[in-house]
Design a protein around this motif. Structure first.
Motif, PDB file in Angstrom:
ATOM      1  N   PRO A 127       0.732  -1.301   0.056  1.00 48.24           N
ATOM      2  CA  PRO A 127       0.092   0.091   0.023  1.00 48.24           C
ATOM      3  C   PRO A 127       0.963   1.104  -0.078  1.00 48.24           C
ATOM      4  O   PRO A 127       0.490   2.118  -0.759  1.00 48.24           O
ATOM      5  N   PHE A 128       1.961   1.108   0.846  1.00 48.91           N
ATOM      6  CA  PHE A 128       2.719   2.370   0.723  1.00 48.91           C
ATOM      7  C   PHE A 128       3.242   2.942  -0.703  1.00 48.91           C
ATOM      8  O   PHE A 128       3.239   4.086  -1.023  1.00 48.91           O
ATOM      9  N   THR A 129       4.081   1.955  -1.214  1.00 53.53           N
ATOM     10  CA  THR A 129       4.422   1.935  -2.561  1.00 53.53           C
ATOM     11  C   THR A 129       3.378   2.442  -3.669  1.00 53.53           C
ATOM     12  O   THR A 129       3.458   3.052  -4.618  1.00 53.53           O
ATOM     13  N   THR A 130       2.339   1.802  -3.458  1.00 52.90           N
ATOM     14  CA  THR A 130       1.062   2.182  -4.437  1.00 52.90           C
ATOM     15  C   THR A 130       0.802   3.508  -4.216  1.00 52.90           C
ATOM     16  O   THR A 130       0.720   4.453  -5.268  1.00 52.90           O
ATOM     17  N   PHE A 131       0.624   3.977  -3.076  1.00 51.87           N
ATOM     18  CA  PHE A 131       0.482   5.552  -2.688  1.00 51.87           C
ATOM     19  C   PHE A 131       1.822   6.437  -3.223  1.00 51.87           C
ATOM     20  O   PHE A 131       1.175   7.387  -3.897  1.00 51.87           O
ATOM     21  N   LEU A 132       2.748   5.837  -2.934  1.00 51.68           N
ATOM     22  CA  LEU A 132       4.082   6.706  -3.250  1.00 51.68           C
ATOM     23  C   LEU A 132       3.986   6.778  -4.891  1.00 51.68           C
ATOM     24  O   LEU A 132       4.150   7.913  -5.391  1.00 51.68           O
ATOM     25  N   SER A 133       3.792   5.846  -5.701  1.00 53.78           N
ATOM     26  CA  SER A 133       3.762   5.507  -7.034  1.00 53.78           C
ATOM     27  C   SER A 133       2.714   6.735  -7.650  1.00 53.78           C
ATOM     28  O   SER A 133       3.017   7.368  -8.648  1.00 53.78           O
ATOM     29  N   SER A 134       1.774   7.080  -6.979  1.00 55.22           N
ATOM     30  CA  SER A 134       0.658   8.205  -7.462  1.00 55.22           C
ATOM     31  C   SER A 134       0.911   9.347  -7.166  1.00 55.22           C
ATOM     32  O   SER A 134       0.220  10.373  -7.615  1.00 55.22           O
ATOM     33  N   VAL A 135       1.852   9.944  -6.450  1.00 60.99           N
ATOM     34  CA  VAL A 135       2.249  11.026  -5.985  1.00 60.99           C
ATOM     35  C   VAL A 135       3.171  11.834  -6.905  1.00 60.99           C
ATOM     36  O   VAL A 135       4.016  11.053  -7.580  1.00 60.99           O
ATOM     37  N   PRO A 136       2.750  12.997  -7.724  1.00 59.30           N
ATOM     38  CA  PRO A 136       3.548  13.418  -8.719  1.00 59.30           C
ATOM     39  C   PRO A 136       4.916  13.617  -8.086  1.00 59.30           C
ATOM     40  O   PRO A 136       5.256  14.257  -6.787  1.00 59.30           O
ATOM     41  N   TYR A 137       5.909  13.419  -8.882  1.00 59.21           N
ATOM     42  CA  TYR A 137       7.241  13.789  -8.396  1.00 59.21           C
ATOM     43  C   TYR A 137       7.681  14.936  -8.216  1.00 59.21           C
ATOM     44  O   TYR A 137       8.184  15.343  -7.091  1.00 59.21           O
ATOM     45  N   PHE A 138       7.238  16.081  -8.910  1.00 55.90           N
ATOM     46  CA  PHE A 138       7.582  17.391  -8.576  1.00 55.90           C
ATOM     47  C   PHE A 138       6.956  17.926  -7.240  1.00 55.90           C
ATOM     48  O   PHE A 138       7.588  18.818  -6.690  1.00 55.90           O
ATOM     49  N   TRP A 139       6.040  17.395  -6.974  1.00 54.46           N
ATOM     50  CA  TRP A 139       5.403  17.740  -5.640  1.00 54.46           C
ATOM     51  C   TRP A 139       6.395  17.295  -4.617  1.00 54.46           C
ATOM     52  O   TRP A 139       6.689  17.975  -3.627  1.00 54.46           O
ATOM     53  N   VAL A 140       6.793  16.055  -4.606  1.00 53.15           N
ATOM     54  CA  VAL A 140       7.834  15.520  -3.726  1.00 53.15           C
ATOM     55  C   VAL A 140       9.083  16.369  -3.903  1.00 53.15           C
ATOM     56  O   VAL A 140       9.691  16.468  -2.607  1.00 53.15           O
ATOM     57  N   ALA A 141       9.558  16.783  -4.742  1.00 55.49           N
ATOM     58  CA  ALA A 141      10.710  17.432  -4.977  1.00 55.49           C
ATOM     59  C   ALA A 141      10.601  18.872  -4.479  1.00 55.49           C
ATOM     60  O   ALA A 141      11.491  19.304  -3.568  1.00 55.49           O
ATOM     61  N   LEU A 142       9.466  19.461  -4.709  1.00 55.03           N
ATOM     62  CA  LEU A 142       9.264  20.664  -4.162  1.00 55.03           C
ATOM     63  C   LEU A 142       9.338  20.825  -2.775  1.00 55.03           C
ATOM     64  O   LEU A 142       9.811  21.629  -1.685  1.00 55.03           O
ATOM     65  N   LEU A 143       8.420  19.720  -1.946  1.00 55.94           N
ATOM     66  CA  LEU A 143       8.504  19.589  -0.838  1.00 55.94           C
ATOM     67  C   LEU A 143       9.796  19.316   0.123  1.00 55.94           C
ATOM     68  O   LEU A 143       9.727  19.940   1.217  1.00 55.94           O
ATOM     69  N   ALA A 144      10.409  18.440  -0.548  1.00 55.75           N
ATOM     70  CA  ALA A 144      11.839  18.188   0.136  1.00 55.75           C
ATOM     71  C   ALA A 144      12.580  19.382  -0.121  1.00 55.75           C
ATOM     72  O   ALA A 144      13.404  19.804   1.099  1.00 55.75           O
ATOM     73  N   LEU A 145      12.660  20.229  -1.028  1.00 51.33           N
ATOM     74  CA  LEU A 145      13.409  21.527  -1.107  1.00 51.33           C
ATOM     75  C   LEU A 145      12.914  22.485  -0.274  1.00 51.33           C
ATOM     76  O   LEU A 145      14.013  23.198   0.504  1.00 51.33           O
ATOM     77  N   TRP A 146      11.839  22.548   0.099  1.00 46.60           N
ATOM     78  CA  TRP A 146      11.284  23.420   1.129  1.00 46.60           C
ATOM     79  C   TRP A 146      11.454  23.222   2.554  1.00 46.60           C
ATOM     80  O   TRP A 146      12.057  23.767   3.011  1.00 46.60           O
ATOM     81  N   VAL A 147      11.489  21.832   2.769  1.00 42.90           N
ATOM     82  CA  VAL A 147      11.703  21.473   4.205  1.00 42.90           C
ATOM     83  C   VAL A 147      13.142  21.395   4.646  1.00 42.90           C
ATOM     84  O   VAL A 147      13.759  21.920   5.338  1.00 42.90           O
ATOM     85  N   PHE A 148      14.016  20.627   3.368  1.00 46.14           N
ATOM     86  CA  PHE A 148      15.388  20.333   3.828  1.00 46.14           C
ATOM     87  C   PHE A 148      16.314  21.622   3.557  1.00 46.14           C
ATOM     88  O   PHE A 148      17.325  21.755   4.062  1.00 46.14           O
ATOM     89  N   GLY A 149      15.884  22.383   2.370  1.00 44.15           N
ATOM     90  CA  GLY A 149      16.769  23.476   2.024  1.00 44.15           C
ATOM     91  C   GLY A 149      16.370  24.914   2.457  1.00 44.15           C
ATOM     92  O   GLY A 149      17.048  25.528   2.951  1.00 44.15           O
ATOM     93  N   PHE A 150      15.016  25.134   2.529  1.00 43.34           N
ATOM     94  CA  PHE A 150      14.694  26.485   3.014  1.00 43.34           C
ATOM     95  C   PHE A 150      14.267  26.401   4.547  1.00 43.34           C
ATOM     96  O   PHE A 150      14.984  27.384   5.192  1.00 43.34           O
ATOM     97  N   VAL A 151      13.691  25.483   5.061  1.00 42.20           N
ATOM     98  CA  VAL A 151      13.265  25.535   6.537  1.00 42.20           C
ATOM     99  C   VAL A 151      14.559  25.136   7.364  1.00 42.20           C
ATOM    100  O   VAL A 151      14.736  25.952   8.348  1.00 42.20           O
ATOM    101  N   LEU A 152      14.994  24.009   7.110  1.00 44.24           N
ATOM    102  CA  LEU A 152      16.068  23.589   7.794  1.00 44.24           C
ATOM    103  C   LEU A 152      17.592  23.864   7.611  1.00 44.24           C
ATOM    104  O   LEU A 152      18.337  24.001   8.156  1.00 44.24           O
ATOM    105  N   GLY A 153      17.474  24.183   6.441  1.00 44.13           N
ATOM    106  CA  GLY A 153      18.813  24.724   5.823  1.00 44.13           C
ATOM    107  C   GLY A 153      19.961  23.900   5.773  1.00 44.13           C
ATOM    108  O   GLY A 153      21.327  24.181   5.667  1.00 44.13           O
ATOM    109  N   TRP A 154      19.666  22.358   5.715  1.00 47.32           N
ATOM    110  CA  TRP A 154      20.416  21.415   5.692  1.00 47.32           C
ATOM    111  C   TRP A 154      21.324  20.987   4.170  1.00 47.32           C
ATOM    112  O   TRP A 154      22.507  20.823   4.139  1.00 47.32           O
TER     113      TRP A 154
END
Length: 334
Positions: A146-173
């Motif tokens: 179920p986890f990978t089925t859900f993951l496969s349906s999530v648009p990649y650009f949304w995952v990339a933008l979210l990761a960039l905002w959390v780890f790059g902008f908010v946390l600054g890692w």
């Protein structure tokens, strides 16, 4: 174990014909689009200078980028002659830098990022897929599927933008863009390698996170089907260890379709992860193509499209040949 030469000749002939068709389409498509490189250059010059470009300048520009009103057969002959010398033309945006130089500068970045992550995602997804399929109905399978089925349906650009905002902008890692620190000189130094790794870790992680689920689901479903085959049941009846039966008999045959998809994915590596390189402004082939599309750099688009097409054809040819080596049934029919 030998592969029949007739089968090899047929497959090689098919891919040579496909490559010839790709070269022809690559020549025609830009000429079917509105405008041409010469006109784009002229428009930009007139916009900057505020004056009309002299006829002599226009003739010089068309001598470099080609005259769209010339005889089509002559244009195609000139195009083939350029290709035979490895000449992909001159970039409009980066004039007078040759397209080939820009492509060779961007290609290592793409191969480093997308090549590494494609192999990693395939390895993780295939291994977990074999285990989940072998233990279908277990708690592990109930969580992963179920986890990978859900993951496969999530648009990649949304995952990339979210990761960039959390780890790059908010946390600054991680850095927000680029492939390395601009103030560092490029070279084989520890500081430069660390900078490249620092900039590449987040794009790589997002690609692997988004891609491994598709490999896992495909391998899991094929394994579930394969474990019911007679040769797997016979191996179990002989008293072989479950691990040996799982990997030597079930996984080896279940992964044949996945291997074909993996070879095609490797061919697509040359094209880069377009969305990844756009989101992270990563200096690879995908970002180069994105800039060329934005600025109507037709020679650049033409060169990148041809490179991607030929890479995919080569990867498919390698997949066909490897498939013959892996599957004796195809050799018997060859």
């Amino acid at each position: 174990m030998t592969v029949r030469w007739a089968f090899l000749a047929r497959r090689l002939g098919f891919y040579l014909a496909a490559a010839a068709a790709a070269i022809g389409l690559n020549f025609l498509l830009p000429r079917l689009m509105p405008g041409d490189p010469s006109s784009a250059i002229v428009e930009e010059l007139e916009r900057v200078s505020g004056q009309q470009v002299p006829a002599e300048t226009l003739l010089s520009i068309r001598a470099i980028f080609g005259n769209p009103h010339a005889n089509l057969a002559q244009q195609f002959a000139d195009y083939l002659r350029q290709l035979s010398h490895g000449d992909l033309g001159v970039s409009v945006v980066n004039f007078p830098v040759p397209v080939a130089d820009l492509v060779w500068q961007a290609l290592p970045w793409t191969l480093l990022l997308v090549g590494t992550t494609t192999v990693t995602a395939f390895a993780i997804g295939t291994l977990l897929g074999v285990v989940a399929g072998w233990k279908a109905g277990s708690r592990l399978d109930a969580i992963l599927t179920p986890f990978t089925t859900f993951l496969s349906s999530v648009p990649y650009f949304w995952v990339a933008l979210l990761a960039l905002w959390v780890f790059g902008f908010v946390l600054g890692w991680t850095p927000l863009s680029g492939g390395y620190d601009a103030d560092l000189p490029q070279g084989f130094t520890l500081a430069y390698a660390g900078s490249v790794l620092h900039h590449g870790v987040l794009p790589a992680a997002t690609i692997v996170f988004s891609a491994f689920g598709g490999w896992l689901l495909g391998m899991r479903n094929m394994t579930v089907t394969t474990v019911r085959e007679d040769y797997v049941l016979l191996a179990q009846a002989k008293g072989l260890s479950p691990r040996r039966v799982m990997f030597r008999y079930a996984a080896r045959n279940a992964m044949l379709p996945s291997f074909t998809g993996f070879a095609m994915a490797l061919g697509g590596v040359v094209g880069g992860a377009l969305l990844t390189e756009i989101v992270f402004s990563y200096p690879g082939i995908g970002y180069l193509l994105y800039e060329a599309l934005q600025k109507r750099d037709y020679p650049m688009m033409q060169g990148v499209f041809l490179l991607i097409t030929l890479a995919v054809l080569l990867a498919n040819l390698v997949a066909d040949l490897a498939y013959v080596l892996l599957d004796p049934r195809i050799r018997a029919r060859g």
